[in-house]
Enzyme design. Structure first.
Site, PDB file in Angstrom:
ATOM      1  N   ILE A 203      -3.548  -0.832  -2.208  1.00 24.76           N
ATOM      2  CA  ILE A 203      -2.854  -1.005  -3.506  1.00 24.76           C
ATOM      3  C   ILE A 203      -1.532  -0.257  -3.398  1.00 24.76           C
ATOM      4  O   ILE A 203      -1.533   0.935  -3.079  1.00 24.76           O
ATOM      5  CB  ILE A 203      -3.644  -0.317  -4.666  1.00 24.76           C
ATOM      6  CG1 ILE A 203      -5.102  -0.756  -4.705  1.00 24.76           C
ATOM      7  CG2 ILE A 203      -2.965  -0.545  -6.017  1.00 24.76           C
ATOM      8  CD1 ILE A 203      -5.313  -2.176  -5.130  1.00 24.76           C
ATOM      9  N   HIS A 204      -0.427  -0.920  -3.615  1.00 21.23           N
ATOM     10  CA  HIS A 204       0.827  -0.166  -3.604  1.00 21.23           C
ATOM     11  C   HIS A 204       1.895  -0.725  -4.531  1.00 21.23           C
ATOM     12  O   HIS A 204       2.906  -0.081  -4.774  1.00 21.23           O
ATOM     13  CB  HIS A 204       1.393  -0.067  -2.179  1.00 21.23           C
ATOM     14  CG  HIS A 204       2.046  -1.330  -1.709  1.00 21.23           C
ATOM     15  ND1 HIS A 204       1.335  -2.340  -1.131  1.00 21.23           N
ATOM     16  CD2 HIS A 204       3.325  -1.748  -1.764  1.00 21.23           C
ATOM     17  CE1 HIS A 204       2.155  -3.334  -0.841  1.00 21.23           C
ATOM     18  NE2 HIS A 204       3.368  -3.021  -1.217  1.00 21.23           N
ATOM     19  N   ARG A 205       1.693  -1.938  -5.064  1.00 23.99           N
ATOM     20  CA  ARG A 205       2.769  -2.545  -5.858  1.00 23.99           C
ATOM     21  C   ARG A 205       3.009  -1.807  -7.158  1.00 23.99           C
ATOM     22  O   ARG A 205       2.068  -1.357  -7.815  1.00 23.99           O
ATOM     23  CB  ARG A 205       2.432  -3.985  -6.189  1.00 23.99           C
ATOM     24  CG  ARG A 205       2.771  -4.835  -5.053  1.00 23.99           C
ATOM     25  CD  ARG A 205       2.914  -6.262  -5.279  1.00 23.99           C
ATOM     26  NE  ARG A 205       2.939  -6.810  -3.948  1.00 23.99           N
ATOM     27  CZ  ARG A 205       4.005  -6.785  -3.170  1.00 23.99           C
ATOM     28  NH1 ARG A 205       5.156  -6.306  -3.585  1.00 23.99           N
ATOM     29  NH2 ARG A 205       3.925  -7.251  -1.943  1.00 23.99           N
TER      30      ARG A 205
END
Ligand code: UD1
Length: 354
Positions: A203-205
């Site tokens: 998860i990084h957005r």
């Protein structure tokens, strides 16, 4: 011919690897400029070392910042670099702030710009990557598209004359690494075993990490999945979770640092599936035949949705069911090309060099 590649963020190093290799077997000169957008060893150096990419010729060292500050710092430094080299092509990759800075800098200096991975669209105007893609495509002189769908998007925006379908260079590197792994077991943290099943998650957005309530719900949903979850934590995720007191070791989560590319491919191959908001990982799961659940409302890689290989789950309540589904049996076809896109990129650049 002299080509200058501008890269800066992790997914661009992956795309650069097969392109640099294709250049290495020719007489052409290939210069690599690293903007420094990603600077942690695990986000940058390991990719150059493991994927055998030559060291950057120039490192701008811009580091982190707001979009304007980061992109502006790149622009300020690129002018002198481009002026010193005066390449036949400036080659930019994907959709990051480094892509946009490379394209704007080159076009302002009347240097021909080619955009690799042109024509992708999410049609979500909130995404920084969407701004970067659209602006870069319209600034560039040559649009190297990975898929037919990307070619259609470019045609609809009046860019057909400048567009060429080359295939996807990520297929080149993904297949090369998968084949080199053969039956090597992935090195996994305690409690994560291929024979007992596990999921790989990233998860990084901004849309998932920058709203604390949403981030908390996502992490809670991942921690409650029925299988161990190998969570490869991007620095942005770690920073936001620390800020908001969100536990990355809760429930079934087995959180580790980001992995080098080979290890990531091995981890996906050994897994039952992937849960992610990364564009690259959605496609890698598809190429490697693992079901993917995407924590977004839309995807640029719509071919992955065919046959339910990839399922969009913008609503966190959908994640448990989606992530636990078995691998589909539908034929995936080859929408991302044959694994030989990079030599084609070099040939087209050489043919079209002024
Ligand atoms: C960028 C790209 C995104 C791509 C992603 C891959 C843009 C707009 N976004 O997002 O499209 O999918 O890279 O990883 O260009 N940080 C570190 N160390 C690093 C890099 C980042 O600590 O080496 C932290 C910093 O706190 C930084 C934050 O992560 O502020 C975000 O980094 P940034 O490069 O701005 O965007 P990404 O989220 O990585």
């Amino acid at each position: 011919m002299k080509v200058l590649s501008v890269v800066g963020a992790r997914p661009q190093f992956v795309k650069l690897a097969p392109v640099a290799e294709a250049f290495a077997s020719t007489e052409h000169e290939h210069i690599i400029v690293h903007t420094g957008q990603h600077y942690d060893t695990r986000m940058s150096d390991v990719f150059f070392a493991d994927l055998r990419i030559p060291d950057p010729d120039v490192h701008l060292g811009v580091g982190s910042g707001s979009h304007g500050v980061q992109t502006g710092a790149m622009l300020a430094s690129l002018d002198t670099v481009l002026d010193a080299h005066r390449p036949d092509w400036v080659l930019v990759y994907g959709d990051t702030n480094s892509t946009l800075a490379g394209a704007i800098s080159a076009v302002k200096m009347h240097l021909p710009v080619a955009h690799l991975e042109a024509g992708l669209r999410s049609f979500n105007r909130q995404m920084p990557e969407e701004h970067n893609r659209v602006l870069t495509d319209h600034a560039a002189d040559l649009l190297l598209a990975p898929t037919r769908v990307a070619m259609d998007h470019l045609a609809r925006e009046g860019l057909e004359q400048r567009s060429v379908l080359v295939g996807d260079v990520m297929t080149d590197v993904c297949f090369r690494v998968r084949d080199a792994l053969r039956d090597r077991e992935p090195s996994l943290p305690e409690g994560v075993q291929p024979e007992h099943g596990y999921l790989v998650a990233t998860i990084h957005r901004a849309e998932n990490t920058d709203d604390p309530a949403r981030l908390r719900t996502i992490i809670k949903a991942l921690a409650a999945l029925p299988l161990p979850v190998l969570l490869l934590a991007h620095p942005r995720l770690v920073a936001r979770c620390r800020e908001h007191g969100i536990d990355l070791d809760a429930g079934v989560l087995r959180t580790t640092n980001p992995l080098p590319y080979q290890e990531m491919v091995a981890a996906v191959v050994g897994s039952r599936g992937v849960v992610t908001d990364s564009g690259g990982l959605q496609k890698e799961a598809f190429l490697l035949g693992r079901p993917c659940t995407t924590l977004r409302a839309e995807t640029e890689w719509i071919e992955t949705l065919e046959g339910n290989w990839n399922v969009l789950a913008p609503d966190v309540d959908q994640v448990a069911d989606a992530a636990a589904r078995p691998a589909p049996t539908a034929d995936r076809g080859t929408p991302y090309g044959d694994g030989h896109a990079s030599p084609r990129v070099v040939i087209i650049l050489a043919k079209r060099a002024a």
